[in-house]
Motif scaffolding. Structure first.
Motif, PDB file in Angstrom:
ATOM      1  N   ARG A  74       0.851  -1.181   0.000  1.00  0.00           N
ATOM      2  CA  ARG A  74       0.000   0.000   0.000  1.00  0.00           C
ATOM      3  C   ARG A  74       0.886   1.230   0.000  1.00  0.00           C
ATOM      4  NH1 ARG A  74      -4.122  -2.117   4.717  1.00  0.00           N
ATOM      5  NH2 ARG A  74      -5.344  -3.551   3.398  1.00  0.00           N
ATOM      6  N   GLU A  76       2.441   4.994   0.342  1.00  0.00           N
ATOM      7  CA  GLU A  76       2.347   6.011   1.383  1.00  0.00           C
ATOM      8  C   GLU A  76       1.182   6.954   1.087  1.00  0.00           C
ATOM      9  OE1 GLU A  76       6.596   7.081   3.279  1.00  0.00           O
ATOM     10  OE2 GLU A  76       6.403   7.606   1.171  1.00  0.00           O
ATOM     11  N   ASN A  80      -4.981   2.486   5.150  1.00  0.00           N
ATOM     12  CA  ASN A  80      -4.270   1.282   5.576  1.00  0.00           C
ATOM     13  C   ASN A  80      -5.106   0.499   6.594  1.00  0.00           C
ATOM     14  OD1 ASN A  80      -2.157  -0.575   5.818  1.00  0.00           O
ATOM     15  ND2 ASN A  80      -1.225   0.556   7.512  1.00  0.00           N
ATOM     16  N   ASN A 109       2.631   1.928   5.977  1.00  0.00           N
ATOM     17  CA  ASN A 109       2.479   1.577   4.572  1.00  0.00           C
ATOM     18  C   ASN A 109       3.855   1.381   3.942  1.00  0.00           C
ATOM     19  OD1 ASN A 109      -0.232   1.974   4.997  1.00  0.00           O
ATOM     20  ND2 ASN A 109      -0.515   3.415   3.324  1.00  0.00           N
TER      21      ASN A 109
END
Length: 462
Positions: A74, A76, A80, A109
């Motif tokens: 995932r 930044e 999340n 992430n």
């Protein structure tokens, strides 16, 4: 006239009547609503000590097996959430079959393998505390989560009874970023010579984004000409990008080089837009520097081993371009060195050793452009070198795209792994058997396991 009077009987018989009534009450069935409540599904959420969140789902009747799911990469700045299954249809089927599910968000992430492994184990501990000890624990994950799952299996074998990697980066972080550099290096050298486009060592995310956009613009321009298309196909071959990699597009014929090149172009556009630059910048910050190199790499030999070598030769011939000249240009271009500390970081936290202690099943789509199917050759080699080959099985589904497995295919794989964990024997893991298990689990979605052996991974594993 004589009047007769009837007197009441003595009170000594009343206790006997009360006892009879009490016995009658005790023997009367209790109404249904007063019985113990039936088991009910549970959904639990919370926060781990690291700050990661966790989620737990249990069925009404648990079969004793818990599935620890590791999610994929995932970027930044994106949401999340904790998840405990790859998708909702698969999750519903698993709960219906009696599996309990658990997973965490990871504390951060990005390329968070270092954080993901302890967070996943902490989520498993939370499950034991809130639900109970499992009879069997199977770890599974997709994409980057397949690497997290493999790391758990290799480093914490006592915590799991088996592992399943779905389209996983089982070649590890070092090999992944080397392979990404090969593609961007070839594109810059052949499409934008002298441009000075930065490929590694970015100042920040904005610098990486700008570099990616500049190389992306060169890609767009090159795609308009026959020589440009041939050179794009060469770069795609160095990254093992397949000619069919999007399930939304028709599958090209093996000799339809134009259509296959167009699909590879689209995949390289996506690689340049995010993974090759912006995602790399995040990984470099985490690792403490550039973690990939291409010093000493023989691109001529790498191309010769590629599954798309014939396509590249054909497109170069059609364009009237010298493949030998372009390969010499790659050989003569300045190369990139890695930061040793960054390499050590990834080697420590995100590079599988192959030293399995428990059974692992890997499944991969044959048309994956983001994590090419050839990564499975890299891991098979590592496991063989470690002397653990009997513990690994690999299977392939005939489909394009990254992690485009159906619920049926995922359950068929899980049932195969669980059988191995329970019996100590893999038994029959042929495509026919995997498809049969998949159809039994979910006859409504495709079962596409095929006999397939990927080619060699383009770069050395370590």
């Amino acid at each position: 006239m004589t009047r007769t009077t009837t007197r009441p009987r003595p009170a000594r018989n009343r206790p006997a009547a009360g006892l009879a009534a009490l016995l009658l009450l005790l023997l009367t069935p209790v109404p249904a609503q007063a019985t113990a409540a039936e088991p009910a599904p549970r959904h639990l959420e919370g926060t781990l000590p690291s700050g990661a969140t966790y989620v737990i789902d249990t069925p009404a009747r648990w079969n004793g097996t818990v599935l620890l799911f590791s999610h994929g990469y995932r970027p930044e700045g994106t949401p999340n959430p904790a998840v405990d299954a790859p998708d909702e249809p698969t999750k519903k089927l698993l709960l219906k079959e009696g599996y309990a599910l658990v997973g965490s968000s990871y504390a951060t992430n990005g390329w968070a393998v270092e954080q993901a492994v302890p967070d996943q184990l902490a989520a498993l501990d939370t499950f034991a505390g809130k639900v109970g000890e499992a009879r069997r624990t199977l770890a599974w994950g997709q994409s980057l989560g397949g690497l997290v799952t493999t790391a758990i299996a290799e480093r914490h074998p006592r915590r799991v009874d088996g592992s399943l990697s779905l389209c996983g980066l089982v070649h590890g972080g070092v090999a992944n970023w080397n392979s990404t550099l090969d593609a961007t290096f070839a594109l810059r050298t052949l499409l934008a010579p002298g441009s000075g486009i930065r490929l590694t060592g970015f100042k920040d995310a904005a610098d990486a984004k700008t570099s990616g956009e500049r190389l992306g613009a060169s890609l767009v321009t090159a795609q308009r000409t026959a020589p440009g298309r041939a050179r794009i196909a060469l770069a795609a071959a160095l990254h093992a990008v397949p000619g069919w990699n999007d399930p939304a597009t028709p599958r090209p014929a093996p000799d339809d080089h134009a259509s296959r090149q167009a699909n590879q172009y689209a995949a390289l556009r996506a690689l340049v837009a995010q993974p090759g630059f912006v995602w790399r910048a995040e990984a470099e910050r985490r690792a403490g520097g550039n973690m990939s190199w291409n010093t000493g790499v023989d691109y001529t030999a790498m191309l010769a081993r590629s599954a798309t070598y014939k396509e590249v030769k054909s497109l170069y011939k059609a364009a009237g371009l010298s493949l030998g000249d372009d390969l010499r240009a790659l050989a003569d271009a300045p190369r990139t060195d890695a930061n040793p500390g960054a390499v050590r970081y990834l080697a420590e936290h995100a590079a599988p050793s192959g030293r399995l202690r428990k059974p692992q099943l890997d499944i991969h789509t044959t048309g994956d452009a983001l994590v090419p199917v050839e990564v499975e050759s890299a891991y098979r080699r590592a496991v063989g070198r470690a002397g653990r080959a009997p513990l690994l099985r690999q299977a392939y589904t005939d489909n394009a795209g990254h992690c485009t497995f159906s619920p049926a295919e995922q359950l068929g794989a899980l049932h195969t792994l669980e059988r191995r964990a329970g019996t100590g024997s893999w038994g029959d893991t042929s495509p026919a058997t995997l498809n049969s298990r998949a159809r039994q689990a979910d006859p409504t979605t495709p079962a596409r396991y095929v006999t397939y052996r990927p080619g060699p991974y383009p770069r050395p594993f370590s």
